[in-house]
Scaffold this active site. Structure first.
Site, PDB file in Angstrom:
ATOM      1  N   ARG A  76       0.746  -1.245   0.017  1.00 42.17           N
ATOM      2  CA  ARG A  76       0.395  -0.071   0.177  1.00 42.17           C
ATOM      3  C   ARG A  76       0.865   1.665   0.090  1.00 42.17           C
ATOM      4  O   ARG A  76       0.692   2.393  -0.209  1.00 42.17           O
ATOM      5  CB  ARG A  76      -0.810   0.111   1.068  1.00 42.17           C
ATOM      6  CG  ARG A  76      -2.042  -0.934   1.147  1.00 42.17           C
ATOM      7  CD  ARG A  76      -2.896  -0.962   2.014  1.00 42.17           C
ATOM      8  NE  ARG A  76      -4.295  -1.831   2.264  1.00 42.17           N
ATOM      9  CZ  ARG A  76      -5.297  -1.944   3.258  1.00 42.17           C
ATOM     10  NH1 ARG A  76      -4.579  -1.755   4.168  1.00 42.17           N
ATOM     11  NH2 ARG A  76      -6.765  -2.997   2.404  1.00 42.17           N
TER      12      ARG A  76
ATOM     13  N   LYS B 116     -15.617 -16.333   6.701  1.00 33.40           N
ATOM     14  CA  LYS B 116     -17.035 -16.459   7.038  1.00 33.40           C
ATOM     15  C   LYS B 116     -17.915 -16.406   5.640  1.00 33.40           C
ATOM     16  O   LYS B 116     -18.023 -15.083   4.789  1.00 33.40           O
ATOM     17  CB  LYS B 116     -17.213 -15.199   7.936  1.00 33.40           C
ATOM     18  CG  LYS B 116     -16.921 -15.332  10.036  1.00 33.40           C
ATOM     19  CD  LYS B 116     -17.321 -14.740  10.490  1.00 33.40           C
ATOM     20  CE  LYS B 116     -16.164 -14.978  11.211  1.00 33.40           C
ATOM     21  NZ  LYS B 116     -16.410 -13.824  12.597  1.00 33.40           N
TER      22      LYS B 116
ATOM     23  N   GLY C  83      -6.570  -6.613   0.196  1.00 36.67           N
ATOM     24  CA  GLY C  83      -6.493  -6.944   1.659  1.00 36.67           C
ATOM     25  C   GLY C  83      -5.458  -8.479   1.907  1.00 36.67           C
ATOM     26  O   GLY C  83      -4.723  -8.468   0.732  1.00 36.67           O
TER      27      GLY C  83
ATOM     28  N   GLY D 276     -12.068  -3.832   1.684  1.00 33.22           N
ATOM     29  CA  GLY D 276     -13.204  -4.036   1.217  1.00 33.22           C
ATOM     30  C   GLY D 276     -14.141  -3.178   0.891  1.00 33.22           C
ATOM     31  O   GLY D 276     -15.706  -3.132   0.450  1.00 33.22           O
TER      32      GLY D 276
END
Length: 392
Positions: free
Chosen positions: A37, A198, A349, A373
């Site tokens: 990043r 998840k 991510g 995200g």
């Protein structure tokens, strides 16, 4: 929205430009373990500095609990940014930004040390934004270049953009162009690879993507909820029992491809006992921590003819050597598809971190996003506050 090129055309010599970057990098103590990043932020900062702007960067690191935390200082980031820019970047408190000359660059200490940055109260955020605007001065400007935070309605992302002439930085502009390509008219076949822990975290994006894609390949911890929905016993693997009904409904699309074998362990540890088993033979008490070689082959076959690929989420616990091969193998299949002409996007991510940690070629993918995200919310069709405010 106006872009960095528009601002440079207007002229920035001697003007103060606030730049919101995403410098939220992983640390081991004070050692940066993945500087992707930071490297992605350099072009915009360098262009502004080279054109004579006074560059004041705001960024965050981690999630401070309402005040300064030495463990979350941006000091290591300032040091690495100095190396990459080839010029000193001083780390300064928000209330002590020094007098600067044209071309100088400073980094404000972790903006989330001020709880107003993430406040849900509009007036509190506006108060912090006013302080940032005051630093910029009457002829200042704001450049939004932290794509990883544009889905957040925060003071240094959203509120400051309402009070200064605002522009999309080169990184944000590139990310938006890539995501538009994925959503507006993707070349087909279009395959999506999703991993991570998840189903609940990815439910909205799966529901949004299924009507648009030709195949959706599921790995990572989330696959066990889908396997349970098919009636398989998953041992001690990660399972969201409350999502089994949703998983069963999603499987009705006929587009979801699940693992056929998994790597299981008797405990969550790098030195655990490890086996590779079919998905209908997971031992009681054992937990699945990676997809197996037959799954890698099946996923690779599905990806071989793709013309567009989006990947978000590792296939297993790639940080531990016994459970890294699934992610490596599927990532390599995406690299191979790219070499054959596919347009491939790594959705930021953990996926981007895996590319670098596993030694895969970054230029083997068409684009590696800096915002996991934000990418997912864009693909869900959500309005991202940090982009919407630039569209004024």
């Amino acid at each position: 929205m106006k872009t960095l090129d528009d601002l440079l055309d207007e002229g920035v010599e001697g003007r103060t430009v606030l730049v919101r970057s995403d410098l939220n990098v992983p640390l081991d103590g004070d050692r940066i373990t993945d500087d992707g990043r930071i490297r992605a932020s350099v072009p915009t900062i360098s262009e502004l500095s080279g054109a004579g702007a006074i560059v004041v960067i705001t960024a965050h690191l981690g999630r401070p609990k309402g005040g300064p935390d030495p463990a979350l200082s941006l000091a290591p980031v300032a040091s690495r940014l100095s190396e990459l820019l080839g010029a000193p970047v001083k780390l300064v408190p928000l209330d002590a930004v020094p007098n600067m000359a044209a071309g100088d660059v400073v980094l404000v200490e972790n903006i989330r040390f001020d709880p107003r940055e993430t406040s849900k109260d509009d007036d509190e955020r506006a108060g912090l934004a006013d302080e940032l605007v005051a630093i910029a001065g009457d002829d200042g400007a704001f450049v939004s270049d932290g794509f990883g935070v544009v889905h957040r309605k925060q003071a240094s992302v959203y509120d400051v953009a309402q009070d200064l002439p605002s522009y999309a930085g080169g990184l944000v502009q590139a990310e938006v162009e890539v995501l538009r390509r994925l959503t507006e008219d993707p070349a087909r076949p279009y395959s999506v690879v999703l991993g991570g822990s998840k189903v609940s975290d990815k439910l909205a994006v799966i529901e949004a993507l299924l009507p648009r894609v030709d195949s959706l390949l599921v790995g990572g911890g989330m696959c066990f909820t889908f396997l349970a929905a098919q009636g398989y016993a998953v041992g001690a693997s990660l399972l969201e029992s409350d999502q089994i009904g949703n998983a069963r409904k999603l499987l009705e699309s006929g587009k979801i491809l699940l693992p056929v074998d998994v790597v299981v362990a008797d405990r969550f540890a790098a030195d655990a006992q490890v086996r590779t088993v079919a998905v209908d033979a997971i031992p009681d008490g054992w937990l699945g921590l990676d997809v197996g070689p037959d799954t890698v082959a099946a996923f690779g076959e599905a990806l071989s003819g793709a013309r567009t690929v989006f990947w978000n989420g590792p296939m297993g616990v790639f940080e531990m050597a016994p459970f890294a091969e699934g992610t490596r193998g599927v990532a390599q299949a995406i690299v191979d598809a790219t070499a054959a002409g596919a347009f491939s996007v790594v959705g930021g991510g953990d996926s981007a971190a895996a590319v670098r940690a596993l030694g895969l070629p970054e230029d083997g993918f068409s684009h590696i996003s800096t915002g996991g995200g934000a990418s997912l919310e864009y693909l869900e069709g959500k309005a991202l506050p940090g982009l919407s405010v630039l569209d004024r």
